[in-house]
Design a protein around this motif. Structure first.
Motif: not given
Lengths: 659, 659
Positions: A230-241, A249-264
């Motif tokens: 599905i499309h990421d709804v929250n990133s731009y909606a929250v950025a706008t808010a 707002p600083v929108v970071y590249p999307h990360v999945g559920d991978d622990m290492g990538a998310m930690e970084e």
């Protein structure tokens, strides 16, 4: 399931607010140019560094004089020689002696010797001595600059009259604006007057937005439906808010559920920003991973708040080390967009505004009456998303719009929330409630319509200002009309016009639309009519039971059964896909276009739009019915006027005809 | 004076509004990226181009089942084998047969064969068959994937329960957002869900701001006071107001009163922008030049509007030729900043908002009671600038703040305007009035103080939230306190504490400050005291009669006269500059610093701040007196608390002591 995080011991909302408020989001101060200062907040007091005006200035156009020379002129006008002129922006090249005047413009420097201005409307310049004969009063014998200019003064002035003394507006050293002042055009004006061209303001807090969850794809990317993307709804909606709350707002590249990538990503965001927000996935695994990162690389202060929506809220800090890096504040928002924005608005926006030095906006509330009864789950405080509609008298009616289940249309179908205490389990129709509007700019829609979805209707709505339309099918429209909620209901096909709550509705107009079977382009299966659906092995897509199109189809199939002398049920059961109900008028046709069905219930216009084949079955009438209690409402009258000649709306829609 | 433009036949304000509305400011449309779309307005309808969700999705964490398999489980739990798991963002690798379940995460694709989800809270996973003994109900003999996972289902579900069907949120082809929709976080969210990453919005109208008048200097530039130069207040204030109204301001280089330069700038601005605003000079010559340029290079539609402030308003068009260039709309704003912003807000902002497609903001009005009587000029409608203060009960009191004469401090001392009809010539104290606030964000100051200006007071005010202080001297403070207007009055030096309206005031605290003669650094004239002012040929700068410092000085000179046995008047007349009254506490010292005087009345602290010499004469008490009817007002209590220990406020101020 044991590794899934359960939210126990939910924090009280007040406690959650305190914890968020205790986070340090302060971004310090920065210097900005005056022209970029709109909406910013002064970090320091600004004292005047100069006198405004910097000189005694004429406040009106007229003649600079010595006040005593005018005394008595109210009854007996005096004539003074004009020794010259001073305009704004000029250094006076003259000084006034007793009994002299000088022409002066608004804003000009008062010449030496002058202490008042007689406004031009109370004077008459007489020109040279030659035409002075008509002037009464004391006439001087000559003039001082040889030009022969003289002026008749028709009113007395006191010293200082029509003069603004140096520093009279604001004087050097005076307190001009205090710290914490928000800079609107008026403050920018005062700062301009003081010659200030840059100033120290509260820095804008930087807010990182990190979206998580393997299933999310940013808008613009292609979705794999089979993989549940599905499309990421929250990133731009929250950025706008965030922007709306005064943050950057600083929108970071999307990360999945991978622990290492998310930690970084989270640690990097914590280094670069004052606040890190995660948001996105509703999947427990993503929440778990975020939870672990915050727990390991920061500090978790709160986990879950006793409010619906928003239970799975996280609050803490990320990053920071002994070397002086303080890390950043952290808030984890729920995944569902309505929940994410509600929690953001309730808990996070106030903290961002506070950091930016911006005041809480004027409370935007409206009182209204529940239009319907809503049952809520007892035991947890609830922020119930509601829509508004005004009745003819301007009274506000309130109705719940939360479809739940993460519907994104709730975002725009709602106007605010009703705060339902934990010990309530229902709001009754007719009960007075207070709605917290999403923002002070929110206004109820001018028109609330419910009913069938239809392409001509979409066009008609385009011509109204701020309408809201809930596409709940003809049956949904009739049901809500009976409840008295909408201004208008839109009904396609046959209905019981004598029913209570419907019989009194005014028919504002409408159109007819041709319906039938949408088939692939060129009709490769050679479908000729409904009988083919019954007799041949064709896969079909129907509309839902709320749709007026389905009613007409069912009636046509019933006629077929009667013709054949068979049971109606046997007929519908022979249609493969009769129960495959699609939501909107284009949906079955799109299934056909996608190759997922051989035929779909739909409109000739839709087939034309999508470049598909069409087998006509019949025509049905679409009616716009006005709530009998709203016929005088301005928007209903506008719609009525629009429907008087519906031809322009129908122009180019195949199979649509005025009624 | 014959060439000066007189404003006759002033247009009715309604007519002026119509003429401005008739100007074409439309800027067309443009395409913007979703992340830049906040606050923009859709130019076209957006229909959903895809189904949301694009697949049947689990709405809750739990177990996907076939609904009929759960019937009856409310009374008699059933146990189903778990054939696998589906997480959000995964393609299901399984299909459900009768009597099977699959673990499923919120947002995951429903596996084939499943039609409902049992929420995890109503289940218990039992693990392998080994520990199945405790489970009641119908147990299957085995499991399908060999893992031995089984789940006990504790509630019945209906088909579709906890499932969001494809397109149930919004279906492809449905009307999502209408043209004219303003994009807030909620609309951005819905557009994200639809995968829209750019969109067509109404273009922002470009608004040229041309300041005119030889006397104006942009902030940051140096002023020549002798030549009557002042800072250009309107350019940045109006630019900021244009931004606030949804336009893009383009500030052009300043032009003086030269016809050729002005013509060139205005025509260039008309080519580049949709609307040209002139603003700046109050001089009739600049107005004349602008008038001539518009008349010759465009069309003048309206000249003067019957409203105060704002009479000299021009409306027309500039530029345009037969070659298709349409030129631009034109509005000439009055020169005084308060007038310019009032006319902008009343006539121009609505036109800009309309062009940008933005709605008129919610009317920001507040009712209140006139605190004082204000006389107005009959015969012309007036927009009276007023300030607000709340009494203890939260009732709003309204007082006029227009100093007239182009004061820029009025910009920030006012909160809104009262619209006084042309046939009224007074507003009486106690009369109910409606105030149009400058913006919905305007709120009355928390604290209104009037009185002496003082550096310690400035610091104290810095510690309060949104106070307003009108520096009108001790006498002004006492006068207003007697009228009951301010929350607090600040009085320096002796006063009649028994006077009516003052006797009941609560003394919240204060400090003492050392005063005397500020002289050049090193005291080159060897001034030793007041006697030198009387006996020697020294030029002096006093404070105004409202100032408590002047009262103390007068008293000290009276003592000197008594000591010498001479007439008091003779003493003050011997002081050269006794009547040279400066407005603010630093002003006399600044005159000394500038070499314009040998001595000035002032504070030791001021001399220290400005690096000047100081000859002490005495100390005076500064008292903060609370309006007896406002002692329980929150801000008054805050100030009271602050004054309990005033030492931190006085820290570093030479000659200041706690009382």
């Amino acid at each position: 399931m044991s590794e899934r995080k359960e939210f126990r011991d939910l924090a009280d909302p007040e406690r959650a607010r305190e914890v968020v408020a205790s986070l340090d989001l302060s971004a310090g101060t920065e210097r900005v140019a005056l022209e970029d200062a709109r909406g910013r907040v002064l970090a320091e007091r600004v004292d005047a560094a100069l006198d405004v005006p910097g000189f005694d200035r004429a406040a009106m156009d007229g003649y600079a004089v010595r006040a005593p020379d005018t005394y008595g002129t109210d009854s007996d006008p005096t004539v003074l020689p004009v020794v010259g002129s001073v305009h704004a922006g000029e250094t006076p090249d003259l000084a006034l002696d007793d009994g002299e005047a000088a022409e002066i413009s608004t804003g000009a420097v008062m010449p030496e010797g002058a202490d008042a201005v007689v406004i031009v409307e109370r004077t008459e310049e007489l020109g040279g001595a030659a035409d002075a004969g008509g002037a009464g009063g004391d006439e001087p014998d000559g003039d001082s600059d040889g030009s022969g200019r003289r002026v008749r003064i028709e009113t007395a002035v006191t010293p200082g009259e029509n003069v603004m003394l140096a520093g009279a507006d604001i004087a050097a050293g005076e307190r001009a604006l205090g710290p914490g002042t928000e800079l609107t055009p008026r403050e920018i004006g005062l700062l301009s007057a003081l010659g200030v061209d840059d100033l120290v303001v509260r820095a804008t807090p930087r807010v990182a937005i990190v979206s998580t969850g393997d299933e999310l794809v940013r808008p613009g990317g292609a979705l794999d439906h089979r993989a549940g993307q599905i499309h990421d709804v929250n990133s731009y909606a929250v950025a706008t808010a965030v922007e709306e709350a005064g943050g950057e707002p600083v929108v970071y590249p999307h990360v999945g559920d991978d622990m290492g990538a998310m930690e970084e990503t989270l640690v990097e965001a914590a280094e670069e920003c004052d606040l890190v927000l995660t948001s996105g996935s509703t999947s427990a695994s993503a929440v778990d991973v975020v939870y672990r990162v915050v727990d390991e690389r920061g500090e978790l202060l709160l986990h879950g708040v006793a409010i619906k929506p928003g239970k799975p809220m996280l609050v803490g800090r990320i990053g920071g080390d002994s070397g002086g890096d303080e890390g950043a504040a952290y808030v984890g928002l729920p995944g569902y967009p309505v929940s994410a924005l509600t929690i953001f608005r309730t808990f996070v926006a106030p903290a961002i505004r506070s950091s930016a030095g911006l005041p809480e906006p004027r409370t935007a509330r409206i009182d209204g009456e529940m239009a319907v009864t809503e049952r809520t789950e007892e035991g947890r405080r609830r922020l119930l998303a509601v829509g508004l509609v005004e009745d003819e008298a301007g009274e506000t009616l309130v109705y719940p719009v939360d479809k739940g289940s993460g519907a994104t249309t709730t975002l725009t179908a709602a106007d605010g929330v009703v705060d339902v205490p934990a010990d309530r389990n229902r709001l009754s129709a007719g009960e007075r409630v207070t709605v917290d509007l999403f923002s002070p700019a929110v206004r109820p829609p001018t028109l609330l319509g419910v009913g069938e979805d239809d392409p001509a209707l979409s066009r008609a709505l385009d011509r109204l200002e701020r309408p809201r339309y809930l596409a709940r099918g003809s049956r949904g429209g009739l049901r809500e009309l009976r409840e008295g909620l909408p201004d208008v209901a839109v009904v396609a096909g046959p209905f019981d016009a004598g029913e209570e709550g419907v019989a009194d509705a005014a028919d504002l107009g409408g159109w007819s639309r041709e319906w039938g079977l949408v088939v692939p382009a060129g009709n490769p299966d050679g479908v000729t009519g409904l009988a083919d659906l019954v007799d041949r092995d064709l896969s079909f897509v129907n509309r839902g039971t709320e749709s007026g199109l389905r009613t007409n189809l069912s009636n046509a199939l019933a006629d077929l059964a009667d013709d054949r002398g068979v049971d109606r049920r046997a007929i519908t059961e022979s249609v493969s896909g009769f129960d495959r109900a699609a939501r909107a008028f284009e949906s079955p046709a799109r299934s056909v276009a996608a190759g997922d069905a051989d035929a779909g219930l739909g409109l000739r216009a839709t087939a034309a739009t999508l470049g598909l084949g069409f087998v006509p079955v019949g025509s049905q009438t679409v009616r716009v019915l006005a709530n009998p209690d709203r016929q005088e409402k301005a928007s209903v009258r506008d719609l009525d006027g629009l429907l008087e000649d519906v031809s322009p709306v129908l122009d180019g829609l195949d199979g649509f005809e005025p009624r």
